[in-house]
Scaffold this motif. Structure first.
Motif, PDB file in Angstrom:
ATOM      1  N   PHE A 198       0.861  -1.177   0.000  1.00  0.00           N
ATOM      2  CA  PHE A 198       0.000   0.000   0.000  1.00  0.00           C
ATOM      3  C   PHE A 198       0.900   1.231   0.000  1.00  0.00           C
ATOM      4  CE2 PHE A 198      -2.272  -3.462   1.994  1.00  0.00           C
ATOM      5  CZ  PHE A 198      -3.516  -3.426   1.367  1.00  0.00           C
ATOM      6  N   LEU A 199       0.881   1.962  -1.125  1.00  0.00           N
ATOM      7  CA  LEU A 199       1.768   3.109  -1.301  1.00  0.00           C
ATOM      8  C   LEU A 199       0.982   4.351  -1.721  1.00  0.00           C
ATOM      9  CD1 LEU A 199       4.371   0.965  -3.185  1.00  0.00           C
ATOM     10  CD2 LEU A 199       4.990   2.273  -1.161  1.00  0.00           C
ATOM     11  N   GLN A 200      -0.261   4.445  -1.285  1.00  0.00           N
ATOM     12  CA  GLN A 200      -1.089   5.585  -1.656  1.00  0.00           C
ATOM     13  C   GLN A 200      -0.499   6.888  -1.114  1.00  0.00           C
ATOM     14  OE1 GLN A 200      -2.086   2.785   0.050  1.00  0.00           O
ATOM     15  NE2 GLN A 200      -4.314   2.579  -0.083  1.00  0.00           N
ATOM     16  N   GLY A 201      -0.370   7.865  -2.011  1.00  0.00           N
ATOM     17  CA  GLY A 201       0.114   9.176  -1.590  1.00  0.00           C
ATOM     18  C   GLY A 201       1.552   9.207  -1.120  1.00  0.00           C
ATOM     19  N   THR A 202       2.297   8.159  -1.399  1.00  0.00           N
ATOM     20  CA  THR A 202       3.700   8.096  -0.978  1.00  0.00           C
ATOM     21  C   THR A 202       4.561   9.034  -1.818  1.00  0.00           C
ATOM     22  OG1 THR A 202       3.417   5.795  -0.327  1.00  0.00           O
ATOM     23  CG2 THR A 202       5.669   6.560  -0.627  1.00  0.00           C
ATOM     24  N   GLN A 203       5.503   9.724  -1.171  1.00  0.00           N
ATOM     25  CA  GLN A 203       6.434  10.603  -1.879  1.00  0.00           C
ATOM     26  C   GLN A 203       7.715   9.841  -2.176  1.00  0.00           C
ATOM     27  OE1 GLN A 203       7.022  14.563  -0.226  1.00  0.00           O
ATOM     28  NE2 GLN A 203       5.117  14.374   0.939  1.00  0.00           N
ATOM     29  N   MET A 204       7.993   9.681  -3.474  1.00  0.00           N
ATOM     30  CA  MET A 204       9.187   8.946  -3.897  1.00  0.00           C
ATOM     31  C   MET A 204       9.933   9.733  -4.977  1.00  0.00           C
ATOM     32  SD  MET A 204       7.924   4.942  -3.810  1.00  0.00           S
ATOM     33  CE  MET A 204       6.258   5.193  -4.411  1.00  0.00           C
ATOM     34  N   GLN A 205      10.138  11.000  -4.737  1.00  0.00           N
ATOM     35  CA  GLN A 205      10.836  11.843  -5.715  1.00  0.00           C
ATOM     36  C   GLN A 205      12.327  11.492  -5.733  1.00  0.00           C
ATOM     37  OE1 GLN A 205       9.219  16.090  -5.989  1.00  0.00           O
ATOM     38  NE2 GLN A 205       8.783  15.582  -3.847  1.00  0.00           N
ATOM     39  N   GLY A 206      12.829  11.208  -6.922  1.00  0.00           N
ATOM     40  CA  GLY A 206      14.250  10.868  -7.054  1.00  0.00           C
ATOM     41  C   GLY A 206      14.611   9.529  -6.457  1.00  0.00           C
ATOM     42  N   THR A 207      13.622   8.712  -6.177  1.00  0.00           N
ATOM     43  CA  THR A 207      13.859   7.396  -5.559  1.00  0.00           C
ATOM     44  C   THR A 207      14.266   6.364  -6.605  1.00  0.00           C
ATOM     45  OG1 THR A 207      12.288   7.851  -3.788  1.00  0.00           O
ATOM     46  CG2 THR A 207      12.758   5.545  -4.227  1.00  0.00           C
ATOM     47  N   SER A 259       4.423  -5.359  -8.195  1.00  0.00           N
ATOM     48  CA  SER A 259       3.234  -5.888  -8.862  1.00  0.00           C
ATOM     49  C   SER A 259       2.031  -5.893  -7.930  1.00  0.00           C
ATOM     50  CB  SER A 259       3.511  -7.308  -9.380  1.00  0.00           C
ATOM     51  OG  SER A 259       3.908  -8.168  -8.332  1.00  0.00           O
ATOM     52  N   ARG A 260       0.886  -5.501  -8.493  1.00  0.00           N
ATOM     53  CA  ARG A 260      -0.400  -5.476  -7.798  1.00  0.00           C
ATOM     54  C   ARG A 260      -0.402  -4.546  -6.574  1.00  0.00           C
ATOM     55  NH1 ARG A 260      -2.674 -11.457  -7.083  1.00  0.00           N
ATOM     56  NH2 ARG A 260      -4.561 -10.236  -6.689  1.00  0.00           N
ATOM     57  N   SER A 261       0.517  -3.600  -6.556  1.00  0.00           N
ATOM     58  CA  SER A 261       0.558  -2.643  -5.451  1.00  0.00           C
ATOM     59  C   SER A 261      -0.387  -1.472  -5.701  1.00  0.00           C
ATOM     60  CB  SER A 261       1.986  -2.120  -5.252  1.00  0.00           C
ATOM     61  OG  SER A 261       2.811  -3.132  -4.738  1.00  0.00           O
ATOM     62  N   ASN A 262      -0.732  -0.783  -4.627  1.00  0.00           N
ATOM     63  CA  ASN A 262      -1.601   0.385  -4.709  1.00  0.00           C
ATOM     64  C   ASN A 262      -0.748   1.641  -4.579  1.00  0.00           C
ATOM     65  OD1 ASN A 262      -3.488   2.447  -4.394  1.00  0.00           O
ATOM     66  ND2 ASN A 262      -4.879   1.201  -3.185  1.00  0.00           N
ATOM     67  N   LEU A 263      -0.584   2.356  -5.706  1.00  0.00           N
ATOM     68  CA  LEU A 263       0.236   3.566  -5.739  1.00  0.00           C
ATOM     69  C   LEU A 263      -0.603   4.804  -6.059  1.00  0.00           C
ATOM     70  CD1 LEU A 263       2.669   1.422  -7.537  1.00  0.00           C
ATOM     71  CD2 LEU A 263       3.753   3.143  -6.134  1.00  0.00           C
ATOM     72  N   ARG A 264      -1.868   4.774  -5.769  1.00  0.00           N
ATOM     73  CA  ARG A 264      -2.749   5.893  -6.100  1.00  0.00           C
ATOM     74  C   ARG A 264      -2.201   7.207  -5.534  1.00  0.00           C
ATOM     75  NH1 ARG A 264      -8.689   5.566  -6.966  1.00  0.00           N
ATOM     76  NH2 ARG A 264      -9.110   3.572  -7.970  1.00  0.00           N
ATOM     77  N   GLY A 265      -2.085   8.203  -6.435  1.00  0.00           N
ATOM     78  CA  GLY A 265      -1.660   9.526  -6.009  1.00  0.00           C
ATOM     79  C   GLY A 265      -0.213   9.632  -5.566  1.00  0.00           C
ATOM     80  N   ALA A 266       0.595   8.607  -5.825  1.00  0.00           N
ATOM     81  CA  ALA A 266       2.003   8.649  -5.418  1.00  0.00           C
ATOM     82  C   ALA A 266       2.780   9.657  -6.258  1.00  0.00           C
ATOM     83  CB  ALA A 266       2.633   7.269  -5.554  1.00  0.00           C
ATOM     84  N   LEU A 267       3.780  10.262  -5.633  1.00  0.00           N
ATOM     85  CA  LEU A 267       4.620  11.252  -6.312  1.00  0.00           C
ATOM     86  C   LEU A 267       5.949  10.593  -6.659  1.00  0.00           C
ATOM     87  CD1 LEU A 267       4.846  14.219  -7.212  1.00  0.00           C
ATOM     88  CD2 LEU A 267       5.721  14.757  -4.929  1.00  0.00           C
ATOM     89  N   HIS A 293      -3.582   5.155 -10.285  1.00  0.00           N
ATOM     90  CA  HIS A 293      -4.471   6.285 -10.550  1.00  0.00           C
ATOM     91  C   HIS A 293      -3.821   7.587 -10.063  1.00  0.00           C
ATOM     92  CE1 HIS A 293      -7.774   3.390 -11.134  1.00  0.00           C
ATOM     93  NE2 HIS A 293      -8.509   4.404 -11.581  1.00  0.00           N
ATOM     94  N   GLY A 294      -3.753   8.570 -10.952  1.00  0.00           N
ATOM     95  CA  GLY A 294      -3.312   9.899 -10.551  1.00  0.00           C
ATOM     96  C   GLY A 294      -1.874  10.031 -10.096  1.00  0.00           C
ATOM     97  N   VAL A 295      -1.018   9.076 -10.417  1.00  0.00           N
ATOM     98  CA  VAL A 295       0.387   9.199 -10.016  1.00  0.00           C
ATOM     99  C   VAL A 295       1.089  10.258 -10.855  1.00  0.00           C
ATOM    100  CG1 VAL A 295       0.563   6.802  -9.252  1.00  0.00           C
ATOM    101  CG2 VAL A 295       1.215   7.410 -11.583  1.00  0.00           C
ATOM    102  N   VAL A 296       2.145  10.824 -10.294  1.00  0.00           N
ATOM    103  CA  VAL A 296       2.944  11.811 -11.010  1.00  0.00           C
ATOM    104  C   VAL A 296       4.273  11.157 -11.366  1.00  0.00           C
ATOM    105  CG1 VAL A 296       4.049  14.077 -10.911  1.00  0.00           C
ATOM    106  CG2 VAL A 296       1.844  13.706  -9.762  1.00  0.00           C
ATOM    107  N   SER A 318       0.120  11.770 -14.565  1.00  0.00           N
ATOM    108  CA  SER A 318       0.887  12.822 -15.232  1.00  0.00           C
ATOM    109  C   SER A 318       2.234  12.269 -15.671  1.00  0.00           C
ATOM    110  CB  SER A 318       1.095  14.008 -14.289  1.00  0.00           C
ATOM    111  OG  SER A 318       1.880  15.014 -14.903  1.00  0.00           O
ATOM    112  N   LEU A 319       2.449  12.283 -17.008  1.00  0.00           N
ATOM    113  CA  LEU A 319       3.710  11.808 -17.572  1.00  0.00           C
ATOM    114  C   LEU A 319       4.285  12.918 -18.447  1.00  0.00           C
ATOM    115  CD1 LEU A 319       1.568   9.153 -17.551  1.00  0.00           C
ATOM    116  CD2 LEU A 319       3.678   8.010 -18.245  1.00  0.00           C
TER     117      LEU A 319
END
Length: 340
Positions: A210-219, A227-235, A252-255, A275-276
């Protein structure tokens, strides 16, 4: 008479020397027995002191049995608890600075608010332990078992963890900025709202995480399994996901602006509203992916597989879909691309 007294005294001295000699031999034998059981007497004394005073600094407690013990606020700084059994114990607010807990059993232990600065937990069992608010600066968790442990809101910035088991761990809102997580397993872990900017999770396994809304800039997530993870709204701005497996993930809605996804597995991924911009998708596999309403600006699609993908209502700017494979894909205008 004087000579007789001298002879008698000499005999007495000889007897006394023999007694001392036998006493010395006995003491040496006793010492040898003590040495044959390393730390046994020290452990008993240390445990007794700990029970009586709630403190035992720099104690030798190797293999000590402290299971189901109330050690709230205890001071064990600098002690050696290698292979100790602390199953189910309460160590809330305890001072464990510099403690050696290599191979120790800390299953279901309450460590809320405890100070674990510089603690060695190599190979320790911390499954289902409570670590909320604990100080984990300069901690060694190599090969540790943290499955289902609660680390919510904990500061783990710049921590180094290698080959640890974090399956099912609770890491919501935790700070993992700059963390080095080599070969860790985070399957079914909850990292919702966590901060992982500039972290290194190369080769990590986070299936169904579960990675909803997680910030991973430059990660770095190179070759990671999400696989099969939830990254909704992750940065994921400027993140490197090259070779990663995101099959059937919810994005959904990842940047993904300026992110690198070379040869990334994205089959059946849900990227609605994503957003790509400046994203590199060369060689990526997006077969069957849903990209409805996503934004594509300056995206590189060389050799990208978009077979059967849904591209309806996407916003396009400076993107050449002909660079990739679009056979049977639903194009932005609603038409289905023909296979050549």
């Amino acid at each position: 008479m004087a000579n007789q007294r001298i002879i008698k005294n000499n005999k007495l001295s000889l007897q006394v020397r023999q007694i001392y000699r036998w006493m010395g031999i006995s003491i040496m034998m006793l010492a040898a027995v003590c040495l044959a059981i390393p730390g046994r007497s020290q452990d008993s004394a240390g445990v007794m002191r700990l029970m009586q005073t709630n403190q035992c600094q720099a104690c030798i407690l190797t293999g000590a049995n402290l299971s189901n013990t109330d050690l709230t606020g205890a001071d064990l700084s600098g002690s050696n608890l290698t292979s100790a059994n602390l199953l189910g114990s309460d160590l809330r607010g305890a001072n464990l600075t510099g403690v050696n807990l290599t191979g120790a059993n800390l299953q279901s232990v309450n460590l809320r608010g405890a100070n674990l600065t510089g603690v060695n937990l190599t190979g320790a069992n911390l499954s289902r332990s409570q670590l909320v608010g604990a100080v984990l600066f300069l901690i060694n968790l190599a090969n540790a078992d943290l499955s289902e442990a609660n680390l919510s809101g904990t500061d783990l910035s710049r921590i180094y963890i290698e080959q640890a088991n974090l399956n099912g761990a609770q890491l919501q809102g935790s700070n993992l900025t700059g963390a080095e997580l080599f070969g860790v397993t985070l399957n079914n872990a909850n990292l919702s709202g966590a901060i992982l900017n500039s972290a290194n999770l190369s080769g990590a396994s986070a299936r169904q995480a579960f990675l909803q809304g997680t910030q991973m800039q430059g990660t770095s997530l190179r070759n990671a399994n999400l696989s099969r993870s939830n990254l909704r709204g992750a940065l994921l701005t400027q993140a490197d996901l090259s070779g990663a497996d995101l099959w059937n993930a919810d994005m959904h809605g990842v940047v993904l602006n300026d992110a690198i996804l070379i040869n990334t597995q994205l089959r059946n991924v849900q990227l609605q509203g994503a957003s790509l911009e400046g994203t590199i998708l060369s060689g990526a596999d997006l077969e069957g992916a849903i990209l409805t309403g996503a934004t594509f600006r300056n995206v590189q699609l060389t050799g990208t597989n978009l077979r059967g993908a849904d591209l309806t209502q996407i916003e396009i700017e400076n993107v050449d879909f002909t660079q990739g494979i679009i056979c049977d894909a639903i194009l932005p205008d609603g038409r289905t691309a023909r296979c050549r």
